[in-house]
Design an enzyme around this catalytic site. Structure first.
Site, PDB file in Angstrom:
ATOM      1  N   LYS A 137      29.379 -60.090  12.826  1.00  0.00           N
ATOM      2  CA  LYS A 137      29.768 -60.785  14.456  1.00  0.00           C
ATOM      3  C   LYS A 137      31.333 -60.783  14.557  1.00  0.00           C
ATOM      4  O   LYS A 137      31.368 -60.975  16.196  1.00  0.00           O
ATOM      5  CB  LYS A 137      29.729 -62.701  14.502  1.00  0.00           C
ATOM      6  CG  LYS A 137      30.723 -63.584  15.817  1.00  0.00           C
ATOM      7  CD  LYS A 137      30.075 -65.334  15.277  1.00  0.00           C
ATOM      8  CE  LYS A 137      31.668 -65.832  14.239  1.00  0.00           C
ATOM      9  NZ  LYS A 137      32.442 -66.190  15.434  1.00  0.00           N
ATOM     10  N   ASN A 138      32.000 -60.828  13.791  1.00  0.00           N
ATOM     11  CA  ASN A 138      32.881 -60.802  14.785  1.00  0.00           C
ATOM     12  C   ASN A 138      33.950 -59.213  15.052  1.00  0.00           C
ATOM     13  O   ASN A 138      34.901 -58.790  15.240  1.00  0.00           O
ATOM     14  CB  ASN A 138      34.828 -61.736  13.561  1.00  0.00           C
ATOM     15  CG  ASN A 138      34.320 -62.724  13.309  1.00  0.00           C
ATOM     16  OD1 ASN A 138      33.993 -63.393  14.586  1.00  0.00           O
ATOM     17  ND2 ASN A 138      35.290 -63.712  12.918  1.00  0.00           N
ATOM     18  N   CYS A 151      40.262 -76.950  20.303  1.00  0.00           N
ATOM     19  CA  CYS A 151      39.129 -76.855  19.851  1.00  0.00           C
ATOM     20  C   CYS A 151      38.249 -77.155  19.101  1.00  0.00           C
ATOM     21  O   CYS A 151      39.767 -78.090  18.246  1.00  0.00           O
ATOM     22  CB  CYS A 151      38.270 -74.623  19.377  1.00  0.00           C
ATOM     23  SG  CYS A 151      39.138 -74.116  18.563  1.00  0.00           S
ATOM     24  N   ARG A 169      44.834 -74.006  19.463  1.00  0.00           N
ATOM     25  CA  ARG A 169      44.681 -72.093  19.039  1.00  0.00           C
ATOM     26  C   ARG A 169      45.353 -71.602  20.843  1.00  0.00           C
ATOM     27  O   ARG A 169      43.717 -71.619  20.954  1.00  0.00           O
ATOM     28  CB  ARG A 169      42.998 -71.793  19.335  1.00  0.00           C
ATOM     29  CG  ARG A 169      42.442 -72.419  18.071  1.00  0.00           C
ATOM     30  CD  ARG A 169      41.273 -72.210  17.837  1.00  0.00           C
ATOM     31  NE  ARG A 169      40.909 -70.455  17.430  1.00  0.00           N
ATOM     32  CZ  ARG A 169      39.510 -70.298  16.930  1.00  0.00           C
ATOM     33  NH1 ARG A 169      38.362 -71.134  16.882  1.00  0.00           N
ATOM     34  NH2 ARG A 169      39.417 -69.141  16.557  1.00  0.00           N
ATOM     35  N   ASP A 219      37.921 -68.483   7.030  1.00  0.00           N
ATOM     36  CA  ASP A 219      36.518 -68.091   7.935  1.00  0.00           C
ATOM     37  C   ASP A 219      35.481 -68.695   6.831  1.00  0.00           C
ATOM     38  O   ASP A 219      34.659 -69.097   6.648  1.00  0.00           O
ATOM     39  CB  ASP A 219      36.101 -67.474   8.579  1.00  0.00           C
ATOM     40  CG  ASP A 219      36.460 -67.525   9.925  1.00  0.00           C
ATOM     41  OD1 ASP A 219      36.786 -68.565   9.834  1.00  0.00           O
ATOM     42  OD2 ASP A 219      36.103 -66.167  10.164  1.00  0.00           O
ATOM     43  N   ARG A 245      25.900 -70.321  16.176  1.00  0.00           N
ATOM     44  CA  ARG A 245      26.294 -68.764  16.229  1.00  0.00           C
ATOM     45  C   ARG A 245      27.024 -67.735  15.500  1.00  0.00           C
ATOM     46  O   ARG A 245      27.239 -66.986  15.699  1.00  0.00           O
ATOM     47  CB  ARG A 245      27.884 -70.021  16.627  1.00  0.00           C
ATOM     48  CG  ARG A 245      27.502 -70.966  17.891  1.00  0.00           C
ATOM     49  CD  ARG A 245      28.442 -71.691  18.256  1.00  0.00           C
ATOM     50  NE  ARG A 245      29.847 -70.810  18.403  1.00  0.00           N
ATOM     51  CZ  ARG A 245      30.893 -70.523  17.852  1.00  0.00           C
ATOM     52  NH1 ARG A 245      31.480 -71.534  16.906  1.00  0.00           N
ATOM     53  NH2 ARG A 245      31.978 -69.276  17.683  1.00  0.00           N
TER      54      ARG A 245
HETATM   55  C1  UD1 Z   1      39.743 -64.824  14.971  1.00  0.00           C
HETATM   56  C2  UD1 Z   1      37.631 -65.017  14.236  1.00  0.00           C
HETATM   57  C3  UD1 Z   1      37.899 -66.715  13.638  1.00  0.00           C
HETATM   58  C4  UD1 Z   1      38.894 -66.438  12.737  1.00  0.00           C
HETATM   59  C5  UD1 Z   1      40.169 -66.325  12.889  1.00  0.00           C
HETATM   60  C6  UD1 Z   1      41.507 -65.802  11.398  1.00  0.00           C
HETATM   61  C7  UD1 Z   1      36.786 -63.642  15.875  1.00  0.00           C
HETATM   62  C8  UD1 Z   1      36.024 -63.984  17.361  1.00  0.00           C
HETATM   63  N1  UD1 Z   1      36.521 -64.663  15.850  1.00  0.00           N
HETATM   64  O1  UD1 Z   1      39.809 -65.932  15.259  1.00  0.00           O
HETATM   65  O2  UD1 Z   1      36.639 -66.208  12.577  1.00  0.00           O
HETATM   66  O3  UD1 Z   1      39.272 -67.774  11.793  1.00  0.00           O
HETATM   67  O4  UD1 Z   1      40.838 -65.087  13.421  1.00  0.00           O
HETATM   68  O5  UD1 Z   1      40.704 -65.254  10.793  1.00  0.00           O
HETATM   69  O6  UD1 Z   1      37.464 -62.665  16.065  1.00  0.00           O
HETATM   70  N2  UD1 Z   1      47.539 -68.092  17.905  1.00  0.00           N
HETATM   71  C9  UD1 Z   1      48.760 -68.137  18.676  1.00  0.00           C
HETATM   72  N3  UD1 Z   1      48.851 -67.662  19.693  1.00  0.00           N
HETATM   73  C10 UD1 Z   1      47.931 -66.486  20.491  1.00  0.00           C
HETATM   74  C11 UD1 Z   1      47.044 -66.113  19.616  1.00  0.00           C
HETATM   75  C12 UD1 Z   1      46.798 -67.427  18.129  1.00  0.00           C
HETATM   76  O7  UD1 Z   1      49.313 -68.973  18.348  1.00  0.00           O
HETATM   77  O8  UD1 Z   1      48.102 -66.082  21.442  1.00  0.00           O
HETATM   78  C13 UD1 Z   1      47.825 -68.734  16.813  1.00  0.00           C
HETATM   79  C14 UD1 Z   1      46.149 -69.423  16.113  1.00  0.00           C
HETATM   80  O9  UD1 Z   1      46.383 -71.118  17.341  1.00  0.00           O
HETATM   81  C15 UD1 Z   1      46.037 -69.922  14.911  1.00  0.00           C
HETATM   82  C16 UD1 Z   1      46.536 -68.036  14.346  1.00  0.00           C
HETATM   83  O10 UD1 Z   1      47.198 -67.747  15.877  1.00  0.00           O
HETATM   84  O11 UD1 Z   1      46.762 -70.588  13.871  1.00  0.00           O
HETATM   85  C17 UD1 Z   1      45.216 -66.985  14.267  1.00  0.00           C
HETATM   86  O12 UD1 Z   1      44.329 -66.953  15.523  1.00  0.00           O
HETATM   87  P1  UD1 Z   1      43.385 -65.916  16.215  1.00  0.00           P
HETATM   88  O13 UD1 Z   1      43.771 -64.489  14.639  1.00  0.00           O
HETATM   89  O14 UD1 Z   1      44.105 -65.451  16.905  1.00  0.00           O
HETATM   90  O15 UD1 Z   1      42.017 -66.644  15.843  1.00  0.00           O
HETATM   91  P2  UD1 Z   1      40.949 -65.862  16.521  1.00  0.00           P
HETATM   92  O16 UD1 Z   1      41.680 -64.268  17.215  1.00  0.00           O
HETATM   93  O17 UD1 Z   1      41.113 -66.864  17.265  1.00  0.00           O
END
Ligand code: UD1
Length: 453
Positions: free
Chosen positions: A37-38, A132, A137, A321, A413
């Protein structure tokens, strides 16, 4: 586009569906891993970078893929499904660069259209995802990176409004490792003028898969899979054909299903090299693990698992995950395991549901202390996000009696044909309509299909 061309899943996407699971069966058998999925979601978003078709294989049939297809088709991307598992995305007719709130709130990964839209069309209006079920996030790192590349970004009426005549190569150092942040900037940089260097980039295999697909489209990306990714911008990308890599989280979840039921599960068509951290913990729990080039076999030899300590970290560390699944495993294991969540705040929504099944879990900050019990008891439980739901299904497989897992749309999902796959392994699982909602739990304010992962 015609609605008939949008892929559908054969699972029902009703908020009022539940799983009824009769636990206590030792799982035994083999199943095939689905596409990740990711990886599928960012690769679908990458179709926006070119006016030629992108043909993708091994795309899982999931609600999130349907959501992504609907979002893209609303923008004018023509999505067709020539065969099961194959999707073609043709973004030649894009007529709007807006990702509306009702799509983004359904799936946070919708933010992945931001970079590609801005890079190819010079504009993007993407709704802010908001909170969420697993924490705040934010997307500040996505925005800061795009600004460093010359974009002007404002937030207006809940929308990120990004503009740029042509993005410029930049040096971006991420404060924190972000998977979709890395993907967004990597996609944007493919069409920028000059080179972009992303430091402290996510090293997740899905980032590598996206980079490989982009390179197949004519991008020039080096270093994906390391902490430093360099993207040499080009003026145009073209179409390509690409096969999405197998889902390591789905694979890991089925292996835990084998372990938690003291059974034996073989997962085919997967990538053992991507699951090292998870396999190490499964072996520490007492599982006998054998690997082939594209399969993993887990055998508990009928034994009760031992509790393991877990610290989630970005790849190649233990994946967040898989955290809920290991809380479930520890809940029935011998001994006590500490599970520390370092990636997301508030990602322990499954704990109170597992407690309802008799699990002995104490939360101390971002650590769950799980004292294993010899058994859990079936109970009605509520799925709150994708991976929490997977943890509940696993707990239910190990519990005695019947567990009803409510709100299973979260599971659809991210887990393709989960009911069929578990049934193939011998599980007693069926879905049913959740009506009428049980009065004591129907008042709970569970966020509507918000992306948990
Ligand atoms: C992706 C994955 C999700 C997985 C996660 C962590 C997809 C579609 N989803 O989510 O399944 O659980 O990686 O492996 O690939 N953060 C910030 N600022 C930002 C972006 C992130 O502070 O602009 C923080 C988030 O709140 C979190 C951490 O960074 O604490 C990691 O998040 P991130 O790697 O961005 O998760 P996703 O990409 O949303």
């Amino acid at each position: 586009m015609q609605p008939s061309t949008i892929p559908t899943t054969d699972e029902q996407d009703s908020p009022l569906d539940k799983f009824i699971i009769e636990g206590g069966v030792r799982l035994n058998g083999e199943i095939r891993a689905s596409g990740a999925k990711n990886a599928a979601l960012p690769i679908l978003a990458a179709s926006l970078l070119t006016d030629e078709p992108l043909r993708l294989h091994n795309v899982p049939q999931l609600e999130d893929v349907v959501t992504a297809s609907v979002l893209l088709s609303q923008m004018g991307v023509r999505i067709t499904q020539p065969d099961e598992g194959t999707l073609e995305a043709d973004a030649r007719g894009v007529h709007t660069c807006v990702a509306p709130y009702d799509m983004v709130k359904k799936m946070r990964a919708s933010i992945l259209v931001l970079g590609p839209l801005l890079a190819r069309f010079g504009e993007a209006d993407v709704s802010l995802p908001g909170g969420c079920a697993i924490g705040a996030r934010p997307v500040d790192l996505h925005l800061r990176g795009l600004e460093a590349m010359g974009a002007t970004i404002t937030v207006d009426e809940g929308y990120i409004k990004a503009r740029a005549s042509r993005l410029q190569g930049a040096h971006v150092l991420f404060d924190k490792v972000t998977v979709t942040g890395t993907e967004n900037l990597m996609m944007a940089a493919t069409l920028a003028q000059g080179s972009t260097v992303l430091e402290n980039a996510a090293r997740e295999p899905e980032v590598v898969d996206l980079a490989m697909c982009l390179n197949g489209m004519g991008a020039r990306i080096e270093g994906a899979g390391t902490g430093t990714i360099t993207i040499h911008g080009t003026s145009r990308l073209h179409g390509t054909e690409y096969r999405v890599l197998p889902d390591r989280i789905e694979t890991g979840t089925y292996l835990v299903a084998g372990a938690i039921t003291r059974g034996r599960v073989r997962v085919l068509d997967t990538r053992p090299d991507l699951l090292e951290a998870v396999l190490t913990k499964l072996e520490a729990s007492g599982a006998q693990v054998q690997l082939g080039p594209d399969w993993i076999d887990l055998d508990m030899l009928g034994r009760r698992p031992r509790a393991v300590n877990i610290h989630t970290t970005p790849y190649p560390g233990f994946p967040t995950d898989m955290q809920a699944q290991f809380v479930a495993l520890n809940a029935i294991a011998e001994g006590t395991g500490a599970v520390t969540e370092n990636v997301f705040e508030n990602r322990f929504m499954h704990v109170q549901e597992m407690q309802r099944m008799g699990a002995d879990i104490q939360l101390e900050g971002n650590t769950a202390i799980v004292r294993g019990r010899d058994g859990l008891n079936g109970a009605p439980v509520m799925a709150t996000d994708l991976r929490a739901s997977a943890g509940l299904v696993l707990a239910a497989l190990a519990a005695s009696g019947v567990t009803e897992v409510l709100r299973v749309y979260h599971i659809h999902r991210g887990y393709e044909h989960i009911e069929k796959k578990l049934t193939a392994l011998g599980a007693r699982i069926r879905s049913a309509s959740e009506s009428p909602p049980t009065p004591d739990r129907s008042n709970q304010n569970v966020p509507a299909a918000r992306s948990g992962a």
